[in-house]
Scaffold this motif. Structure first.
Motif, PDB file in Angstrom:
ATOM      1  N   ASP A  73      -8.163  -0.040  -5.061  1.00 42.98           N
ATOM      2  CA  ASP A  73      -7.193   0.727  -5.279  1.00 42.98           C
ATOM      3  C   ASP A  73      -6.997   1.195  -6.685  1.00 42.98           C
ATOM      4  OD1 ASP A  73      -6.177   1.443  -2.788  1.00 42.98           O
ATOM      5  OD2 ASP A  73      -4.316   0.499  -3.181  1.00 42.98           O
ATOM      6  N   THR A  84      -2.863   0.919   6.782  1.00 44.39           N
ATOM      7  CA  THR A  84      -3.558   1.644   5.964  1.00 44.39           C
ATOM      8  C   THR A  84      -3.411   3.191   6.331  1.00 44.39           C
ATOM      9  OG1 THR A  84      -4.930   0.084   5.478  1.00 44.39           O
ATOM     10  CG2 THR A  84      -5.591   2.106   4.603  1.00 44.39           C
ATOM     11  N   LEU A 116      -7.279  -4.002  -2.656  1.00 39.10           N
ATOM     12  CA  LEU A 116      -6.334  -3.940  -3.592  1.00 39.10           C
ATOM     13  C   LEU A 116      -6.997  -3.631  -4.997  1.00 39.10           C
ATOM     14  CD1 LEU A 116      -3.349  -6.415  -2.670  1.00 39.10           C
ATOM     15  CD2 LEU A 116      -3.236  -4.058  -2.237  1.00 39.10           C
ATOM     16  N   PHE A 163      -9.701   0.384   1.077  1.00 41.85           N
ATOM     17  CA  PHE A 163      -8.894  -0.976   1.684  1.00 41.85           C
ATOM     18  C   PHE A 163      -9.331  -1.028   3.484  1.00 41.85           C
ATOM     19  CE2 PHE A 163      -5.438  -3.368   3.040  1.00 41.85           C
ATOM     20  CZ  PHE A 163      -5.364  -4.269   2.281  1.00 41.85           C
ATOM     21  N   SER A 203      -0.085   4.396   6.086  1.00 42.30           N
ATOM     22  CA  SER A 203       0.427   4.692   4.695  1.00 42.30           C
ATOM     23  C   SER A 203      -0.372   6.032   4.195  1.00 42.30           C
ATOM     24  CB  SER A 203      -0.091   3.496   4.043  1.00 42.30           C
ATOM     25  OG  SER A 203       0.426   2.216   4.336  1.00 42.30           O
ATOM     26  N   GLY A 217      -7.316   4.241   0.376  1.00 42.37           N
ATOM     27  CA  GLY A 217      -7.210   3.874   1.652  1.00 42.37           C
ATOM     28  C   GLY A 217      -8.351   3.766   2.231  1.00 42.37           C
ATOM     29  N   TYR A 239       0.743   4.368  -2.845  1.00 48.20           N
ATOM     30  CA  TYR A 239       0.567   5.655  -2.691  1.00 48.20           C
ATOM     31  C   TYR A 239       1.504   6.485  -2.712  1.00 48.20           C
ATOM     32  CZ  TYR A 239      -3.587   3.381  -0.686  1.00 48.20           C
ATOM     33  OH  TYR A 239      -4.681   2.513  -0.224  1.00 48.20           O
ATOM     34  N   LEU A 267       0.774  -1.092  -0.048  1.00 47.63           N
ATOM     35  CA  LEU A 267      -0.015  -0.077   0.040  1.00 47.63           C
ATOM     36  C   LEU A 267       0.812   1.205  -0.035  1.00 47.63           C
ATOM     37  CD1 LEU A 267      -2.852  -0.918   2.526  1.00 47.63           C
ATOM     38  CD2 LEU A 267      -3.004  -0.545   0.025  1.00 47.63           C
TER      39      LEU A 267
END
Length: 737
Positions: free
Chosen positions: A629, A344, A626, A318, A347, A315, A270, A266
């Motif tokens: 994302d 998460t 994912l 997720f 990140s 995020g 990002y 992740l």
């Protein structure tokens, strides 16, 4: 050219990123303090224990079902045991008896130790062992078990030293014989050590390859290194969070590897998105003389308002998926969910604060051609595959070809995914923590020899437990006639109850457990064993599935609707993700359950009876997160183009062109991360790494490059549709720049 205008209104994300960029050293200092605390408690162990000291066991009691109650009854107040397994010699030889006697004398000198050997009771008149010690003999009578029981006053290290010294003496006296020391505590320690090794190996494989991919994307070490900084922050912060959770839940060794891999993927995703968008915004002033500090801050602000918003949305999707894991009963699932939520958040936070600070410090150097671009041949490749896509390129041309026959491409993609998912119809659930002890474990020889040669002493796959010998015997007679039951043993006392081992094939153990429980006896009873624990774990997960589906499905639909104003787009995303995840499970069945990956991945197919129950759950949850994302990456660009006045068809083509390179690069890095962890020895991590790597591969190719543009083009007339009442809701609460 003037600095890019971030717009008349700067949102919260822009203000946060700008504040971090205006005071970069303060931001870096704050992150160093947080990470220093995480490292001190989780890795250094300043509080007494580090994270790995506090990890729970690796295998069996993941749910509070019938098997857990039986295991507690059988344990009773029994002392800890350490066993010296010997096989491949004549136990009646005088030399061996002398070695055993000498070992007994040494153990008798240690306080709190009781030593049991099969020679304590004489054999029966026919020469067979006394039933009370028959479990200490191997089936072929070429081996014995020597058991040391330890009470609270015994010193484990002293006992282990004596047993290991005896094992060396036996191997020296009888070349070719097996002599191994083992026990439950030693197995747990071995699995934890393997988990640590797998973690280090996964990072050692994933990080360098990820750096190479980002060098190709960015063309220089400075830009390529920034997402890796975010990855390191995510890993260390996640380990610190897991250390805290050990005081609330039983955090398993598996949790550390899963959460680390997810956080690594992740954060790099990002970071890649943020750095790439900043370079795009910063280059709006082509003359380096016009790129002032104000221009740099404006580019950072605009990056946060666009790519930063996408990071928050991605995020959040997720996090919604991870939140679904909290709907399940077992502690290991909740711990993974909490750990995934933590990494998460870390990140996202690092992408919106730490990276802006690093971008502010880097400035002009970040967009200058890197040293690698000067190498013959390399520079051209880096320019071609750089992070800032041209207006027209591979992805826009591919999309326009697809748009000529969108219905055909949509149906063909659906067909391929369904074909790949077909093996999942024969899925068998298993507990690989019990079945597949890693070859690298120092307990591998002990466990495999015990299972193969000492059937009466090995932990049974299915066991009947009752409170009296008579009840246990009567129940065993009934169970002996059930289908798939190969044989039943004699009742033996254990803890506060009586246990009867039921011999079954590992591929039918679950069905035997269900058959036994379907016809319960009238007295107090329990069914336990490895297969019973797997059934209990699966059933405990099944009870949480409806709530998890509701949380994940409803949360994702709501977020995508608030972002796009469409009801069709969220539903399309759910269906596409379900198909690609089903294909991933199909690969697991073919590769692990059917043994196709045995040679490639170095495992014994006979020890893998199915796909790990936990892997199936995490593949769906994390694979879905994912996939969302990349859905966000594409939708944000398509919506930007559509809001700017492009037609739906053109917005789709240009949105894919602008996001395609980043999605491809991010997907490649994610695949590398999970493939790196799949090279480890723990079977559950092998399976999960392969499943998620394949899920991302499918999502970045068949789904994002073919299915998504084809379906969006085919259904463009209804793509942005929603009921009127939902349109009014979006007008009031929709998520905007």
């Amino acid at each position: 050219m003037a600095a890019p205008d971030p717009g008349p209104r700067v949102g919260r994300l822009g203000r946060l990123a700008t504040a971090s960029a205006r005071h970069p050293f303060r931001t870096l200092a704050a992150w160093l303090v947080v990470l220093g605390i995480a490292v001190a408690v989780a890795l250094v162990g300043v509080t007494g224990d580090d994270l790995f000291d506090r990890l729970g066991s690796s295998g069996d009691s993941w749910s509070n079902g019938e098997s857990a109650e039986a295991d507690e009854l059988l344990a009773g107040d029994a002392p800890d045991r350490v066993t010296l397994l010997v096989h491949g010699l004549d136990p009646t030889s005088g030399r061996f008896r002398d070695l055993v006697a000498h070992l007994g004398e040494r153990l008798d000198e240690l306080p709190g130790v009781t030593f049991a050997t099969p020679f304590a009771l004489p054999p029966l008149p026919d020469g067979t062992p006394d039933p009370r010690v028959v479990g200490l003999f191997s089936a072929d009578r070429e081996g014995v078990l020597l058991v040391a029981s330890l009470d609270g006053s015994a010193r484990d290290d002293d006992v282990l030293r004596e047993l290991r010294d005896a094992a060396e003496e036996i191997r020296a006296a009888f070349p070719g014989a097996v002599a191994e020391v083992g026990g439950s505590a030693l197995l747990v320690d071995s699995i934890i050590a393997t988990s640590e090794s797998d973690l280090q190996r996964g990072e050692a494989v994933a990080l360098p390859i990820a750096l190479v991919v980002m060098l190709v994307v960015f063309g220089g070490f400075l830009a390529a290194g920034m997402p890796l900084v975010g990855a390191i922050v995510s890993i260390l912060g996640g380990l610190g969070a897991l250390f805290g959770f050990t005081y609330l839940l039983d955090v398993n060794t598996t949790v550390v590897n899963v959460v680390t891999a997810v956080g690594l993927g992740l954060s790099i995703d990002y970071g890649l998105l943020i750095v790439s968008r900043f370079r795009e915004e910063y280059r709006l002033a082509p003359d380096a003389g016009e790129r002032s500090t104000a221009h740099r801050l404006a580019a950072i602000t605009r990056t946060a308002e666009t790519a930063g918003r996408t990071v928050v949305y991605s995020g959040t999707t997720f996090a919604i998926a991870a939140l679904g894991l909290l709907c399940f009963e077992p502690d290991i699932v909740k711990a993974i969910g909490l750990g995934a939520l933590s990494v998460t958040v870390i990140s996202i936070a690092s992408a919106l604060t730490l990276l802006p600070a690093l971008l502010a410090l880097s400035g002009e150097r970040l967009v200058r051609p890197g040293a690698l671009t000067g190498l013959p041949g390399v520079g051209r490749m880096l320019t071609r595959f750089g992070d800032v896509a041209p207006d027209e390129g591979f992805f826009s041309r591919l999309t326009r070809r697809i748009q000529r026959h969108p219905a055909v491409v949509t149906l063909a993609a659906f067909g391929v995914l369904l074909l790949l998912a077909a093996p999942a119809l024969s899925l068998r659930l298993a507990n690989t923590a019990v079945d597949a002890i890693p070859r690298s474990s120092d307990q591998y020889a002990f466990v495999t020899t015990l299972t193969a040669e000492f059937p009466h002493a090995a932990t049974p796959r299915v066991a009947l437990v009752a409170t009296s010998e008579a009840d246990a015997r009567a129940w065993a007679d009934e169970v002996a006639g059930l289908e798939h039951v190969e044989s039943v043993g004699e009742p033996v006392p254990a803890g506060d109850g009586w246990q009867v081992a039921v011999v079954v094939d590992e591929r039918t153990g679950g069905s035997v457990v269900r058959a036994i429980r379907a016809d319960p006896p009238a007295f107090e009873h329990w069914v336990t064993g490895a297969d019973a624990r797997t059934v209990d774990f699966s059933e405990s997960l099944a009870s949480g599935i409806p709530w998890a589906v509701l949380v994940i499905g409803l949360g994702t639909v709501l977020l995508l609707f608030l972002m796009t104003g469409s009801l069709v787009i969220p539903l399309k995303a759910l269906v596409a993700s379900a198909l690609s995840l089903g294909a991933s499970i199909g690969l697991l069945v073919w590769g692990f359950q059917d043994g196709a990956f045995a040679g490639l991945m170095g495992f014994d197919p006979d020890t893998v009876s199915g796909v790990d129950t936990l892997v199936v759950l995490l593949t769906f949850v994390f694979g879905f997160g994912l996939a969302m994302d990349y859905e966000m990456f594409i939708l944000s660009r398509v919506k930007e183009r559509r809001d700017a006045g492009a037609s739906d068809t053109e917005a789709i083509a240009l949105g894919l062109q602008q996001s395609g390179r980043i999605i491809t690069s991010a997907a490649l890095i994610i695949i590398v991360v999970f493939a790196g962890f799949a090279t480890g020895d723990l079977m559950i991590i092998k399976q999960l790494g392969v499943a998620l790597a394949f899920a991302v591969l499918l999502d970045a190719t068949i789904v994002r490059c073919l299915l998504v543009p084809a379906f969006m083009t085919w259904q463009r007339r209804i793509l942005w549709w929603a009921p009127r009442w939902m349109t009014r809701v979006h007008a009031r609460f929709g998520l905007r720049d």
